[in-house]
Design a protein around this motif. Structure first.
Motif, PDB file in Angstrom:
ATOM      1  N   LYS A 132       0.860  -1.173   0.000  1.00  0.00           N
ATOM      2  CA  LYS A 132       0.000   0.000   0.000  1.00  0.00           C
ATOM      3  C   LYS A 132       0.903   1.231   0.000  1.00  0.00           C
ATOM      4  O   LYS A 132       1.742   1.382   0.895  1.00  0.00           O
ATOM      5  CB  LYS A 132      -0.895  -0.021   1.241  1.00  0.00           C
ATOM      6  N   LYS A 133       0.759   2.063  -1.008  1.00  0.00           N
ATOM      7  CA  LYS A 133       1.554   3.282  -1.148  1.00  0.00           C
ATOM      8  C   LYS A 133       3.057   2.994  -1.082  1.00  0.00           C
ATOM      9  O   LYS A 133       3.815   3.693  -0.408  1.00  0.00           O
ATOM     10  CB  LYS A 133       1.158   4.311  -0.096  1.00  0.00           C
ATOM     11  N   GLY A 134       3.495   1.927  -1.737  1.00  0.00           N
ATOM     12  CA  GLY A 134       4.913   1.604  -1.821  1.00  0.00           C
ATOM     13  C   GLY A 134       5.501   0.919  -0.608  1.00  0.00           C
ATOM     14  O   GLY A 134       6.711   0.742  -0.521  1.00  0.00           O
ATOM     15  N   ALA A 135       4.661   0.504   0.342  1.00  0.00           N
ATOM     16  CA  ALA A 135       5.148  -0.164   1.549  1.00  0.00           C
ATOM     17  C   ALA A 135       4.392  -1.468   1.773  1.00  0.00           C
ATOM     18  O   ALA A 135       3.192  -1.562   1.514  1.00  0.00           O
ATOM     19  CB  ALA A 135       4.993   0.740   2.771  1.00  0.00           C
ATOM     20  N   LEU A 136       5.114  -2.466   2.231  1.00  0.00           N
ATOM     21  CA  LEU A 136       4.528  -3.762   2.566  1.00  0.00           C
ATOM     22  C   LEU A 136       4.340  -3.803   4.067  1.00  0.00           C
ATOM     23  O   LEU A 136       5.310  -3.732   4.828  1.00  0.00           O
ATOM     24  CB  LEU A 136       5.447  -4.898   2.101  1.00  0.00           C
ATOM     25  N   HIS A 153      10.694   1.160  -2.337  1.00  0.00           N
ATOM     26  CA  HIS A 153      11.619   2.112  -2.952  1.00  0.00           C
ATOM     27  C   HIS A 153      12.108   3.074  -1.881  1.00  0.00           C
ATOM     28  O   HIS A 153      11.473   3.248  -0.847  1.00  0.00           O
ATOM     29  CB  HIS A 153      10.926   2.890  -4.072  1.00  0.00           C
ATOM     30  N   SER A 154      13.208   3.730  -2.176  1.00  0.00           N
ATOM     31  CA  SER A 154      13.744   4.727  -1.244  1.00  0.00           C
ATOM     32  C   SER A 154      12.735   5.844  -1.007  1.00  0.00           C
ATOM     33  O   SER A 154      11.928   6.155  -1.885  1.00  0.00           O
ATOM     34  CB  SER A 154      15.031   5.333  -1.813  1.00  0.00           C
ATOM     35  N   ALA A 155      12.815   6.435   0.163  1.00  0.00           N
ATOM     36  CA  ALA A 155      11.919   7.546   0.500  1.00  0.00           C
ATOM     37  C   ALA A 155      12.202   8.731  -0.422  1.00  0.00           C
ATOM     38  O   ALA A 155      13.359   9.040  -0.712  1.00  0.00           O
ATOM     39  CB  ALA A 155      12.115   7.953   1.957  1.00  0.00           C
ATOM     40  N   MET A 156      11.155   9.379  -0.885  1.00  0.00           N
ATOM     41  CA  MET A 156      11.297  10.508  -1.808  1.00  0.00           C
ATOM     42  C   MET A 156      12.012  11.691  -1.174  1.00  0.00           C
ATOM     43  O   MET A 156      12.675  12.470  -1.851  1.00  0.00           O
ATOM     44  CB  MET A 156       9.933  10.927  -2.344  1.00  0.00           C
ATOM     45  N   ASN A 157      11.899  11.810   0.152  1.00  0.00           N
ATOM     46  CA  ASN A 157      12.549  12.926   0.843  1.00  0.00           C
ATOM     47  C   ASN A 157      13.988  12.603   1.250  1.00  0.00           C
ATOM     48  O   ASN A 157      14.640  13.394   1.921  1.00  0.00           O
ATOM     49  CB  ASN A 157      11.734  13.351   2.061  1.00  0.00           C
ATOM     50  N   GLN A 195      14.986  10.272   3.329  1.00  0.00           N
ATOM     51  CA  GLN A 195      15.120   9.725   4.683  1.00  0.00           C
ATOM     52  C   GLN A 195      15.701   8.321   4.617  1.00  0.00           C
ATOM     53  O   GLN A 195      15.307   7.502   3.782  1.00  0.00           O
ATOM     54  CB  GLN A 195      13.761   9.675   5.370  1.00  0.00           C
ATOM     55  N   ILE A 196      16.634   8.041   5.509  1.00  0.00           N
ATOM     56  CA  ILE A 196      17.262   6.718   5.579  1.00  0.00           C
ATOM     57  C   ILE A 196      16.990   6.085   6.940  1.00  0.00           C
ATOM     58  O   ILE A 196      16.655   4.917   7.027  1.00  0.00           O
ATOM     59  CB  ILE A 196      18.785   6.823   5.330  1.00  0.00           C
ATOM     60  N   LYS A 197      17.109   6.888   8.006  1.00  0.00           N
ATOM     61  CA  LYS A 197      16.921   6.383   9.362  1.00  0.00           C
ATOM     62  C   LYS A 197      15.477   5.892   9.551  1.00  0.00           C
ATOM     63  O   LYS A 197      14.521   6.572   9.200  1.00  0.00           O
ATOM     64  CB  LYS A 197      17.221   7.482  10.380  1.00  0.00           C
ATOM     65  N   GLY A 198      15.342   4.681  10.093  1.00  0.00           N
ATOM     66  CA  GLY A 198      14.021   4.121  10.362  1.00  0.00           C
ATOM     67  C   GLY A 198      13.339   3.509   9.151  1.00  0.00           C
ATOM     68  O   GLY A 198      12.216   3.043   9.251  1.00  0.00           O
ATOM     69  N   ILE A 199      14.026   3.512   8.010  1.00  0.00           N
ATOM     70  CA  ILE A 199      13.463   2.939   6.787  1.00  0.00           C
ATOM     71  C   ILE A 199      13.985   1.512   6.641  1.00  0.00           C
ATOM     72  O   ILE A 199      15.182   1.261   6.759  1.00  0.00           O
ATOM     73  CB  ILE A 199      13.864   3.766   5.535  1.00  0.00           C
ATOM     74  N   HIS A 200      13.088   0.588   6.381  1.00  0.00           N
ATOM     75  CA  HIS A 200      13.449  -0.819   6.178  1.00  0.00           C
ATOM     76  C   HIS A 200      13.124  -1.173   4.739  1.00  0.00           C
ATOM     77  O   HIS A 200      11.959  -1.230   4.360  1.00  0.00           O
ATOM     78  CB  HIS A 200      12.674  -1.717   7.141  1.00  0.00           C
ATOM     79  N   MET A 201      14.148  -1.383   3.932  1.00  0.00           N
ATOM     80  CA  MET A 201      13.946  -1.691   2.515  1.00  0.00           C
ATOM     81  C   MET A 201      13.569  -3.163   2.342  1.00  0.00           C
ATOM     82  O   MET A 201      14.219  -4.049   2.901  1.00  0.00           O
ATOM     83  CB  MET A 201      15.222  -1.373   1.726  1.00  0.00           C
ATOM     84  N   ALA A 202      12.529  -3.405   1.577  1.00  0.00           N
ATOM     85  CA  ALA A 202      12.028  -4.764   1.357  1.00  0.00           C
ATOM     86  C   ALA A 202      13.108  -5.660   0.766  1.00  0.00           C
ATOM     87  O   ALA A 202      13.204  -6.843   1.125  1.00  0.00           O
ATOM     88  CB  ALA A 202      10.798  -4.724   0.449  1.00  0.00           C
ATOM     89  N   SER A 203      13.926  -5.122  -0.118  1.00  0.00           N
ATOM     90  CA  SER A 203      14.964  -5.923  -0.777  1.00  0.00           C
ATOM     91  C   SER A 203      15.935  -6.558   0.218  1.00  0.00           C
ATOM     92  O   SER A 203      16.479  -7.637  -0.029  1.00  0.00           O
ATOM     93  CB  SER A 203      15.728  -5.084  -1.793  1.00  0.00           C
TER      94      SER A 203
END
Length: 135
Positions: A61-65, A116-120, A122-130
């Protein structure tokens, strides 16, 4: 919430993840009964360690699982006991993602994987599905 439909989707996700793991050489066991907080017990073909795996159906949903950390039934809704789960396996209908329970401890109700990477930026707190795709 349609409990029967949710139960069927959960069963489908368990079968898909079981097949995914068996195809990759893992030994998979099923706990007897419905009272265990995990759905599968998996033995790694390399480390020969046992892992308690909770399988969840995830939805993009909106690019996030999303991974729900709640157990729902007809009468209650409560947080899963993550001390008794080693890994969450998320099935999205096509692919499996494996999230160590420890990665979810800072979340209350939901843990999200980004497609996908956050458009803004942001890296901290982001968990990439890959990063969670292969077992």
């Amino acid at each position: 919430m349609d409990y029967e439909n949710t139960k069927i989707k959960g069963d489908e996700a368990e079968l898909a993840v079981l097949g995914y793991l068996k195809h990759r050489g893992y030994v998979v066991s099923l706990p007897f009964g419905e009272n265990a907080p995990y759905d599968l017990v998996v033995e790694s073909p390399v480390r020969h360690c046992l892992y308690r795996v909770q399988v969840r159906w995830g939805r993009w949903k909106k690019g996030a699982l999303g991974l729900s950390l709640l157990r729902n039934s007809k009468n209650y809704r409560k947080t899963l006991d993550r001390k008794r789960i080693d890994i969450f396996a998320i099935w999205d209908g096509q692919d499996a993602y494996f999230v160590p329970s420890a990665d979810t401890l800072s979340c209350q109700a939901e843990f999200s994987l980004r497609g996908h990477s956050a458009m803004n930026g942001q890296i901290k707190g982001i968990h990439m599905a890959s990063a969670y795709k292969d077992a």
